[in-house]
Design a protein around this motif. Structure first.
Motif, PDB file in Angstrom:
ATOM      1  N   ALA A 160      38.824  40.844  38.809  1.00 31.80           N
ATOM      2  CA  ALA A 160      38.150  40.396  40.027  1.00 31.80           C
ATOM      3  C   ALA A 160      39.129  40.268  41.187  1.00 31.80           C
ATOM      4  O   ALA A 160      38.857  40.735  42.304  1.00 31.80           O
ATOM      5  CB  ALA A 160      37.440  39.073  39.772  1.00 31.80           C
ATOM      6  N   ALA A 161      40.271  39.639  40.947  1.00 34.68           N
ATOM      7  CA  ALA A 161      41.272  39.473  42.007  1.00 34.68           C
ATOM      8  C   ALA A 161      41.816  40.826  42.458  1.00 34.68           C
ATOM      9  O   ALA A 161      42.020  41.061  43.657  1.00 34.68           O
ATOM     10  CB  ALA A 161      42.410  38.578  41.516  1.00 34.68           C
ATOM     11  N   ARG A 162      42.048  41.726  41.523  1.00 35.84           N
ATOM     12  CA  ARG A 162      42.555  43.053  41.866  1.00 35.84           C
ATOM     13  C   ARG A 162      41.532  43.824  42.701  1.00 35.84           C
ATOM     14  O   ARG A 162      41.892  44.495  43.685  1.00 35.84           O
ATOM     15  CB  ARG A 162      42.880  43.827  40.597  1.00 35.84           C
ATOM     16  CG  ARG A 162      44.095  43.302  39.841  1.00 35.84           C
ATOM     17  CD  ARG A 162      44.213  43.958  38.471  1.00 35.84           C
ATOM     18  NE  ARG A 162      45.448  43.585  37.786  1.00 35.84           N
ATOM     19  CZ  ARG A 162      45.752  43.947  36.551  1.00 35.84           C
ATOM     20  NH1 ARG A 162      44.911  44.720  35.849  1.00 35.84           N
ATOM     21  NH2 ARG A 162      46.881  43.568  36.000  1.00 35.84           N
ATOM     22  N   ALA A 163      40.271  43.745  42.303  1.00 35.16           N
ATOM     23  CA  ALA A 163      39.223  44.459  43.035  1.00 35.16           C
ATOM     24  C   ALA A 163      39.069  43.908  44.449  1.00 35.16           C
ATOM     25  O   ALA A 163      38.883  44.662  45.410  1.00 35.16           O
ATOM     26  CB  ALA A 163      37.908  44.365  42.276  1.00 35.16           C
ATOM     27  N   ALA A 164      39.154  42.585  44.591  1.00 37.28           N
ATOM     28  CA  ALA A 164      39.012  41.967  45.915  1.00 37.28           C
ATOM     29  C   ALA A 164      40.186  42.326  46.821  1.00 37.28           C
ATOM     30  O   ALA A 164      40.009  42.525  48.031  1.00 37.28           O
ATOM     31  CB  ALA A 164      38.896  40.452  45.762  1.00 37.28           C
ATOM     32  N   ALA A 165      41.382  42.418  46.253  1.00 38.58           N
ATOM     33  CA  ALA A 165      42.549  42.824  47.047  1.00 38.58           C
ATOM     34  C   ALA A 165      42.426  44.282  47.479  1.00 38.58           C
ATOM     35  O   ALA A 165      42.874  44.656  48.575  1.00 38.58           O
ATOM     36  CB  ALA A 165      43.824  42.612  46.239  1.00 38.58           C
ATOM     37  N   TYR A 166      41.824  45.091  46.643  1.00 37.51           N
ATOM     38  CA  TYR A 166      41.629  46.517  46.948  1.00 37.51           C
ATOM     39  C   TYR A 166      40.611  46.704  48.064  1.00 37.51           C
ATOM     40  O   TYR A 166      40.849  47.417  49.047  1.00 37.51           O
ATOM     41  CB  TYR A 166      41.186  47.239  45.686  1.00 37.51           C
ATOM     42  CG  TYR A 166      40.684  48.651  45.898  1.00 37.51           C
ATOM     43  CD1 TYR A 166      41.569  49.687  46.152  1.00 37.51           C
ATOM     44  CD2 TYR A 166      39.316  48.939  45.860  1.00 37.51           C
ATOM     45  CE1 TYR A 166      41.111  50.983  46.367  1.00 37.51           C
ATOM     46  CE2 TYR A 166      38.856  50.218  46.061  1.00 37.51           C
ATOM     47  CZ  TYR A 166      39.751  51.250  46.323  1.00 37.51           C
ATOM     48  OH  TYR A 166      39.295  52.524  46.527  1.00 37.51           O
ATOM     49  N   ASN A 167      39.447  46.077  47.931  1.00 40.25           N
ATOM     50  CA  ASN A 167      38.405  46.170  48.950  1.00 40.25           C
ATOM     51  C   ASN A 167      37.526  44.923  48.873  1.00 40.25           C
ATOM     52  O   ASN A 167      36.659  44.836  48.000  1.00 40.25           O
ATOM     53  CB  ASN A 167      37.555  47.431  48.758  1.00 40.25           C
ATOM     54  CG  ASN A 167      36.497  47.591  49.854  1.00 40.25           C
ATOM     55  OD1 ASN A 167      36.361  46.738  50.736  1.00 40.25           O
ATOM     56  ND2 ASN A 167      35.727  48.675  49.786  1.00 40.25           N
TER      57      ASN A 167
END
Length: 288
Positions: free
Chosen positions: A80-87
């Protein structure tokens, strides 16, 4: 936004209608999905970087949305954190089902794939062999991470039971969330968990050919070919019913798992601010 940046991900639980979701998005003219359904970038392959990720849905034609469906994202603690940082503006599609039925379907999947054998073909034994059978049904625990990183209006939750009740209507909800027109000729794509391939090479080859054709707008042709004499017999002869391989879940096991998930279901309903459609968790008066 980069040229091929993803605008959505699907994080539905394993064996929770993610194949249906992939099929819906695959048919949308304004959408480019990955050729392989599960890219697993934000879970297992994050070290490969954004360029590698976006190659999975690169295409020269102009499209409104790009993305992929990876069930591993729901339970991976960093996804979740990785996806939010991506977009941070990603649309997040979630598909869920009765967690007790999901656990048994997970077991059938492992048996079909040949990952388990011997005593572990018995569901009660396999529960000890694979802790993820239970853990993947703890939806509130896992989904809370996604609500911590994305606004609620970007998280779209679908229940498999409601999909099964009206698959075309639920497909319209998917396109509505992305601001796309409804599919004019919806083709239903679903995984058959009740059978496995006697010859996996033949089975996988037929599936890949069909999937390639669907991606190129030949879905109706695929359905016609599947029912043609010769092909239909080949597909039937290559299938083995899973109920001949795996015994059903015992009633006492079902009762135990129902109790195990009770608090998780209550927490999920609070998180989503809506009831689940799972009969086993409705008050007795409503079930009657």
């Amino acid at each position: 936004m980069r040229r091929f940046q993803a605008t959505f991900v699907g994080i539905g639980g394993q064996k929770c209608a993610t194949t249906w979701l992939y099929g819906v998005l695959q048919q949308c003219p304004g959408v480019r999905v990955s050729d392989e359904k599960e890219v697993d970038f934000f879970s297992y392959y994050f070290d490969r970087g954004y360029e590698w990720y976006e190659r999975n849905f690169a295409a020269e034609q102009q499209v409104q949305h790009r993305g992929e469906i990876s069930p591993s994202y729901l339970i991976h603690p960093a996804a979740a954190a990785r996806a939010a940082a991506y977009n941070p503006d990603l649309h997040v599609f979630v598909t869920l089902r009765d967690p007790v039925k999901r656990a048994f379907s997970n077991h059938l999947h492992e048996a079909r794939k040949g990952h388990i054998s011997g005593d572990n073909l018995l569901f009660e034994t396999a529960l000890g062999n694979n802790p993820l059978y239970r853990d993947q049904g703890c939806y509130a625990t896992h989904l809370r991470r996604w609500f911590d990183h994305f606004p609620a209006e970007r998280i779209h939750v679908f229940f498999q039971e409601e999909i099964n009740a009206d698959r075309e209507a639920m497909a319209r909800q998917v396109t509505d969330q992305l601001g796309l027109p409804p599919l004019e000729d919806f083709l239903d794509l679903r995984a058959n968990e009740s059978v496995r391939y006697r010859n996996p090479v033949v089975g996988e080859a037929l599936w890949k050919v069909g999937n390639y054709a669907r991606r190129n707008g030949l879905g109706r042709v695929v359905e016609t070919v599947k029912s043609a004499p010769g092909i239909s017999q080949l597909r039937s002869a290559n299938r083995e019913a899973m109920n001949a391989v795996v015994q059903p879940m015992k009633p006492e096991t079902e009762a135990m798992l129902t109790d195990f998930y009770a608090d998780e279901v209550a927490a999920l309903e609070k998180l989503l601010n809506r009831p689940t459609p799972w009969e086993r968790y409705k008050p007795a008066a409503l079930r009657a």
